[in-house]
Scaffold this active site. Sequence first.
Site, short mmCIF file in Angstrom:
data_model
loop_
_atom_site.label_atom_id
_atom_site.label_comp_id
_atom_site.label_asym_id
_atom_site.label_seq_id
_atom_site.Cartn_x
_atom_site.Cartn_y
_atom_site.Cartn_z
N ASP A 1 -82.80 41.38 62.16
CA ASP A 1 -82.87 41.77 63.56
C ASP A 1 -84.04 41.03 64.20
O ASP A 1 -85.00 40.67 63.52
CB ASP A 1 -83.07 43.28 63.69
CG ASP A 1 -82.66 43.82 65.05
OD1 ASP A 1 -81.57 44.39 65.15
OD2 ASP A 1 -83.41 43.64 66.03
N LYS B 1 -88.59 47.32 64.84
CA LYS B 1 -87.42 48.01 64.29
C LYS B 1 -87.23 47.65 62.82
O LYS B 1 -86.92 48.51 62.00
CB LYS B 1 -86.18 47.63 65.09
CG LYS B 1 -84.92 48.39 64.72
CD LYS B 1 -83.76 47.98 65.62
CE LYS B 1 -82.51 48.79 65.34
NZ LYS B 1 -81.37 48.40 66.19
N THR C 1 -66.87 43.41 68.44
CA THR C 1 -65.62 43.26 69.18
C THR C 1 -65.71 42.02 70.06
O THR C 1 -66.58 41.92 70.92
CB THR C 1 -65.35 44.50 70.04
OG1 THR C 1 -65.31 45.65 69.20
CG2 THR C 1 -64.03 44.37 70.78
N ARG D 1 -66.32 55.25 64.73
CA ARG D 1 -66.60 56.19 65.81
C ARG D 1 -68.03 56.65 65.71
O ARG D 1 -68.50 57.05 64.63
CB ARG D 1 -65.67 57.40 65.72
CG ARG D 1 -64.18 57.10 65.84
CD ARG D 1 -63.36 58.31 65.44
NE ARG D 1 -63.58 58.65 64.04
CZ ARG D 1 -63.18 59.78 63.47
NH1 ARG D 1 -62.58 60.71 64.19
NH2 ARG D 1 -63.41 60.00 62.19
N GLU D 2 -68.75 56.60 66.83
CA GLU D 2 -70.12 57.11 66.81
C GLU D 2 -70.10 58.59 66.46
O GLU D 2 -69.29 59.35 66.94
CB GLU D 2 -70.78 56.89 68.18
CG GLU D 2 -71.06 55.43 68.46
CD GLU D 2 -71.87 55.25 69.73
OE1 GLU D 2 -72.71 56.12 70.02
OE2 GLU D 2 -71.66 54.25 70.42
N PHE E 1 -56.66 62.41 70.08
CA PHE E 1 -56.78 61.88 71.44
C PHE E 1 -55.81 62.58 72.40
O PHE E 1 -55.27 61.96 73.31
CB PHE E 1 -56.58 60.37 71.47
CG PHE E 1 -57.80 59.60 71.02
CD1 PHE E 1 -58.58 58.92 71.94
CD2 PHE E 1 -58.19 59.60 69.69
CE1 PHE E 1 -59.71 58.23 71.54
CE2 PHE E 1 -59.31 58.91 69.29
CZ PHE E 1 -60.07 58.23 70.21
N CYS F 1 -67.45 51.52 73.73
CA CYS F 1 -66.30 50.69 73.38
C CYS F 1 -65.19 50.69 74.43
O CYS F 1 -64.83 49.63 74.96
CB CYS F 1 -65.72 51.14 72.04
SG CYS F 1 -66.81 50.83 70.64
N LYS G 1 -70.29 61.79 73.87
CA LYS G 1 -69.57 62.65 72.94
C LYS G 1 -70.60 63.39 72.10
O LYS G 1 -71.76 63.00 72.02
CB LYS G 1 -68.63 61.84 72.05
CG LYS G 1 -69.33 60.87 71.13
CD LYS G 1 -68.35 60.07 70.28
CE LYS G 1 -67.72 60.91 69.19
NZ LYS G 1 -66.94 60.08 68.24
N ARG H 1 -74.39 55.48 76.88
CA ARG H 1 -73.72 54.33 77.48
C ARG H 1 -72.34 54.72 78.01
O ARG H 1 -71.51 55.24 77.28
CB ARG H 1 -73.58 53.21 76.45
CG ARG H 1 -74.87 52.50 76.12
CD ARG H 1 -74.68 51.47 75.03
NE ARG H 1 -74.37 52.10 73.74
CZ ARG H 1 -74.11 51.40 72.63
NH1 ARG H 1 -74.10 50.08 72.66
NH2 ARG H 1 -73.87 52.03 71.50
#
Length: 454
Positions: free
Chosen positions: A33, A38, A124, A152-153, A247, A258, A319, A326
């Site tokens: 990174d 970090k 992506t 999925r987060e 969903f 995403c 969520k 975001r």
Amino acid sequence: MFARRIVVVGTGYVGLTTGACLASLGHRVVCSDVNAAKVEQLSQGEVRIHEPGLGELVQEGIAAGRLEFVVGSAGAVADAEVVFLCVPTPMGSGGKADLAAVEAVAHEVRELLPAGCVLVTKSTVPVGTSARLHELVGRDDVAVVSNPEFLREGSAVHDFLNPDRIVVGSDSQDAAERVAALYARLGAPTVLTDAASAEMVKYAANCFLATKLSYVNAIAELCERLGADITDVTEGMGYDRRIGQSFLQPGPGWGGSCLPKDTAALLQVAGAVEFDFPLLQAAISSNARQRERMVAKVVEACGGSLDGVRLGLLGLTFKAGTDDLRDSPALEVARLLAARGAELVAYDPGLRGDEPELPPEVALVDDPYQAAKEAAALVLLTEWQEFRTLDWNRLADALRGPVVVDTRNHLDPDVLRRAGLSWRGVGRTPVTGSLSADRRRPGCAAAEAPPANI
């Protein structure tokens, strides 16, 4: 299968999860990174990302000597067999994916990659990116592979180690098989294809899910107008194996890191080849309208005006199980409420209060009962599990108005009714509670069921 020497460039959600999980499968992994602070934190086993199980995997990988962190990618790739690019691809101008970070890393390492190395895009990226990277690297002895992530987060570690499928695409069959072999211990179905098809899979999947959510939100509105119950409707739909249960939950709209950028990117890609995509455009437009519809519910519950009205908000992240703001639909609804003149006090168990994304109109508190204090209504925006087990009698005492607007259908209306609170959900008939005379204070009106024919 034998262990590979792997470099993962980028330590965000995707990169850190990829590195830690591949190390747990026995590979030797170096994560790089550009952020030195970090890297130092991660080298000490300190994970600041809110992701269940990730911190433990990082610590285990470090202790086993299979996982390390370094600053910069140039020094890390010298002996790599596989290099994963897990850098951000944010939404750029006109919805187009911004590949600046991907191309910058490729340019930086192209002469340093050992012969026979495989360069893998995990981020992506638009269709055609693998071909573009192969051209940019300019080496026939380095193959480029597309290996999209489906994480999925909030459940990224589980998703990585228990995948529905592994998708690997390349114009080099040998390179594709080498990347697929990294996941052999997982025993998941594997799709080996060309690079363009692998890149398309990710966009096609995410845009389908976004369209499915927009469709369910539209059906929920129709249920309200016709007196049907969206919970029963989606249960009946979900048993159809062609549709499935996932969903089908209505809410304030889809968001996160995403779906918004991927739908915009696919529209841009379609436009570039002169393909009209009205179905996807409708899903995006419907999603924007859904946020306004949630605001309208709150306005109606508060007598038609929010000017100077204090509202308590439960949840701001996009969520539950994450600290990610975001493109959060909850945050967008909050902004729209503030624009209507509401005074907002919010509680979210995933937030610490120092998030730069929080608008100044939202006061973040560290207690849900403080958020409810003297509020004209309570608005649930994120489906955190702990909200189900709150002391609703205590919340009723704290609220000025006896109304809860539940944009996720997350709460039990009967529990709220017994506490004297009125509940308004999405696609369902409102439930009216009744506060005792000594607890009743002026505020938002109690919910009334709308006529079935509107």
